[in-house]
Motif scaffolding. Structure first.
Motif, PDB file in Angstrom:
ATOM      1  N   TYR A   1       0.811  -1.223   0.000  1.00 38.02           N
ATOM      2  CA  TYR A   1       0.000   0.000   0.000  1.00 38.02           C
ATOM      3  C   TYR A   1       0.840   1.268   0.000  1.00 38.02           C
ATOM      4  N   ASP A   2       2.140   1.132  -0.081  1.00 42.71           N
ATOM      5  CA  ASP A   2       3.043   2.271  -0.254  1.00 42.71           C
ATOM      6  C   ASP A   2       2.814   3.388   0.769  1.00 42.71           C
ATOM      7  N   GLY A   3       2.607   3.004   2.032  1.00 43.38           N
ATOM      8  CA  GLY A   3       2.435   3.994   3.093  1.00 43.38           C
ATOM      9  C   GLY A   3       1.091   4.688   3.107  1.00 43.38           C
ATOM     10  N   LYS A   4       0.142   4.178   2.335  1.00 47.81           N
ATOM     11  CA  LYS A   4      -1.168   4.821   2.209  1.00 47.81           C
ATOM     12  C   LYS A   4      -2.241   4.082   3.002  1.00 47.81           C
ATOM     13  N   GLY A   5      -3.138   4.875   3.595  1.00 46.63           N
ATOM     14  CA  GLY A   5      -4.330   4.360   4.230  1.00 46.63           C
ATOM     15  C   GLY A   5      -5.531   4.925   3.494  1.00 46.63           C
ATOM     16  N   THR A   6      -6.709   4.497   3.896  1.00 46.39           N
ATOM     17  CA  THR A   6      -7.937   4.982   3.283  1.00 46.39           C
ATOM     18  C   THR A   6      -8.731   5.736   4.335  1.00 46.39           C
ATOM     19  N   LEU A   7      -8.882   7.038   4.130  1.00 38.83           N
ATOM     20  CA  LEU A   7      -9.610   7.894   5.058  1.00 38.83           C
ATOM     21  C   LEU A   7     -11.052   8.000   4.608  1.00 38.83           C
ATOM     22  N   THR A   8     -11.969   7.696   5.513  1.00 36.71           N
ATOM     23  CA  THR A   8     -13.397   7.867   5.244  1.00 36.71           C
ATOM     24  C   THR A   8     -13.894   9.018   6.098  1.00 36.71           C
ATOM     25  N   VAL A   9     -14.569   9.958   5.453  1.00 36.09           N
ATOM     26  CA  VAL A   9     -15.184  11.084   6.162  1.00 36.09           C
ATOM     27  C   VAL A   9     -16.685  10.903   6.049  1.00 36.09           C
ATOM     28  N   GLU A  10     -17.348  10.812   7.213  1.00 40.62           N
ATOM     29  CA  GLU A  10     -18.795  10.629   7.240  1.00 40.62           C
ATOM     30  C   GLU A  10     -19.369  11.538   8.315  1.00 40.62           C
ATOM     31  N   ASP A  11     -20.282  12.390   7.922  1.00 43.88           N
ATOM     32  CA  ASP A  11     -20.843  13.407   8.819  1.00 43.88           C
ATOM     33  C   ASP A  11     -19.738  14.238   9.462  1.00 43.88           C
ATOM     34  N   GLY A  12     -18.667  14.473   8.708  1.00 42.68           N
ATOM     35  CA  GLY A  12     -17.554  15.284   9.182  1.00 42.68           C
ATOM     36  C   GLY A  12     -16.546  14.525  10.024  1.00 42.68           C
ATOM     37  N   GLU A  13     -16.884  13.320  10.473  1.00 42.66           N
ATOM     38  CA  GLU A  13     -15.985  12.510  11.310  1.00 42.66           C
ATOM     39  C   GLU A  13     -15.051  11.702  10.410  1.00 42.66           C
ATOM     40  N   MET A  14     -13.789  11.549  10.850  1.00 41.84           N
ATOM     41  CA  MET A  14     -12.777  10.870  10.025  1.00 41.84           C
ATOM     42  C   MET A  14     -12.314   9.556  10.674  1.00 41.84           C
TER      43      MET A  14
ATOM     44  N   ASP B   1      -9.363  -0.411  32.872  1.00 40.68           N
ATOM     45  CA  ASP B   1     -10.704  -0.973  32.674  1.00 40.68           C
ATOM     46  C   ASP B   1     -11.542  -0.009  31.847  1.00 40.68           C
ATOM     47  N   GLY B   2     -12.268  -0.540  30.903  1.00 42.05           N
ATOM     48  CA  GLY B   2     -13.157   0.262  30.083  1.00 42.05           C
ATOM     49  C   GLY B   2     -12.505   0.913  28.878  1.00 42.05           C
ATOM     50  N   ALA B   3     -11.201   0.709  28.711  1.00 42.80           N
ATOM     51  CA  ALA B   3     -10.522   1.294  27.550  1.00 42.80           C
ATOM     52  C   ALA B   3     -11.113   0.705  26.271  1.00 42.80           C
ATOM     53  N   GLU B   4     -11.379   1.559  25.294  1.00 38.38           N
ATOM     54  CA  GLU B   4     -11.963   1.115  24.024  1.00 38.38           C
ATOM     55  C   GLU B   4     -10.849   0.733  23.049  1.00 38.38           C
ATOM     56  N   LEU B   5     -10.589  -0.561  22.974  1.00 35.55           N
ATOM     57  CA  LEU B   5      -9.548  -1.071  22.089  1.00 35.55           C
ATOM     58  C   LEU B   5     -10.105  -1.230  20.681  1.00 35.55           C
ATOM     59  N   LEU B   6      -9.262  -0.953  19.706  1.00 32.90           N
ATOM     60  CA  LEU B   6      -9.654  -1.140  18.309  1.00 32.90           C
ATOM     61  C   LEU B   6      -9.381  -2.589  17.924  1.00 32.90           C
ATOM     62  N   GLU B   7     -10.404  -3.238  17.397  1.00 36.53           N
ATOM     63  CA  GLU B   7     -10.301  -4.636  16.995  1.00 36.53           C
ATOM     64  C   GLU B   7      -9.839  -4.714  15.540  1.00 36.53           C
ATOM     65  N   PRO B   8      -9.087  -5.765  15.213  1.00 34.49           N
ATOM     66  CA  PRO B   8      -8.590  -5.884  13.837  1.00 34.49           C
ATOM     67  C   PRO B   8      -9.653  -6.386  12.866  1.00 34.49           C
ATOM     68  N   THR B   9      -9.414  -6.081  11.603  1.00 32.13           N
ATOM     69  CA  THR B   9     -10.149  -6.686  10.508  1.00 32.13           C
ATOM     70  C   THR B   9      -9.172  -7.624   9.818  1.00 32.13           C
ATOM     71  N   GLU B  10      -9.658  -8.559   9.059  1.00 36.61           N
ATOM     72  CA  GLU B  10      -8.774  -9.408   8.259  1.00 36.61           C
ATOM     73  C   GLU B  10      -8.774  -8.860   6.838  1.00 36.61           C
ATOM     74  N   ASP B  11      -7.615  -8.410   6.388  1.00 38.24           N
ATOM     75  CA  ASP B  11      -7.461  -7.822   5.062  1.00 38.24           C
ATOM     76  C   ASP B  11      -6.645  -8.762   4.180  1.00 38.24           C
ATOM     77  N   THR B  12      -7.110  -8.973   2.974  1.00 38.59           N
ATOM     78  CA  THR B  12      -6.349  -9.765   2.016  1.00 38.59           C
ATOM     79  C   THR B  12      -5.528  -8.820   1.155  1.00 38.59           C
ATOM     80  N   VAL B  13      -4.226  -9.040   1.151  1.00 41.37           N
ATOM     81  CA  VAL B  13      -3.302  -8.197   0.402  1.00 41.37           C
ATOM     82  C   VAL B  13      -2.882  -8.926  -0.861  1.00 41.37           C
ATOM     83  N   ASP B  14      -3.005  -8.263  -1.992  1.00 43.57           N
ATOM     84  CA  ASP B  14      -2.556  -8.793  -3.276  1.00 43.57           C
ATOM     85  C   ASP B  14      -1.243  -8.085  -3.611  1.00 43.57           C
ATOM     86  N   TYR B  15      -0.171  -8.824  -3.668  1.00 44.73           N
ATOM     87  CA  TYR B  15       1.148  -8.232  -3.883  1.00 44.73           C
ATOM     88  C   TYR B  15       1.471  -7.953  -5.352  1.00 44.73           C
TER      89      TYR B  15
END
Length: 166
Positions: free
Chosen positions: A66-79, A104-118
């Motif tokens: 992905y060459d250092g790139k992520g995908t930013l989604t903006v929805e209702d102004g939130e990113m 306790d109560g910390a909101e951890l981000l859960e992973p997704t499974e992404d398939t990478v095509d090289y």
């Protein structure tokens, strides 16, 4: 020349006053048409953008495909930025410091499974994460925990949003 400058000044003042009165009209944004999109404080309309995602570590980074790139989604102004990592060795992320992630109560981000095509016919399934973003072009804290159960603090940044074509 002075008359032209004075006239331009008056026209500018009238235009500014018109915008000011329009902003005070008491209209509620929920009455706007569906065709209008929200624009956040960074001038980004709701939509999907390619962004640079940088970290302070060579061990924690975007998958090379992905060459250092992520995908930013903006929805209702939130990113939110989606990042695809290089493996499944990072199991959770936390927006903030490692010390706070362990409370306790910390909101951890859960992973997704992404398939990478090289691009050479090989693929891999790795973890990705959807990370809430509150600032662009500035570092923010993002803690991670790996398969060994140790939390680490990192600084990351999201910058250079470019609209993705649909």
């Amino acid at each position: 020349m002075k008359k032209v400058m004075k006239l331009l000044g008056i026209i500018t003042l009238i235009v500014l006053m018109a915008f000011a009165f329009a902003g005070c009209s008491g209209s509620d944004s929920s009455s706007s048409s569906d065709s209008e999109s929200t624009v956040n404080e960074y001038g980004l309309e709701d939509g999907v953008y390619s962004v640079d995602f940088t970290t302070d570590s060579t061990m924690f980074h975007i998958n090379e495909a992905y060459d250092g790139k992520g995908t930013l989604t903006v929805e209702d102004g939130e990113m939110t930025v989606h990042i695809t990592l290089v493996s499944k060795n990072i199991v959770n992320l936390y927006v903030g410091l490692a010390e706070d992630a362990q409370k306790d109560g910390a909101e951890l981000l859960e992973p997704t499974e992404d398939t990478v095509d090289y691009g050479d016919g090989t693929t891999d399934v790795v973890y990705g994460f959807d990370v809430p973003v509150t600032v662009l072009d500035e570092e923010f804290d993002l803690a991670l925990i790996g398969t060994k159960g140790v939390w680490y603090d990192h600084k990351v940044s999201v910058s250079n949003p470019e609209p993705l074509e649909e």
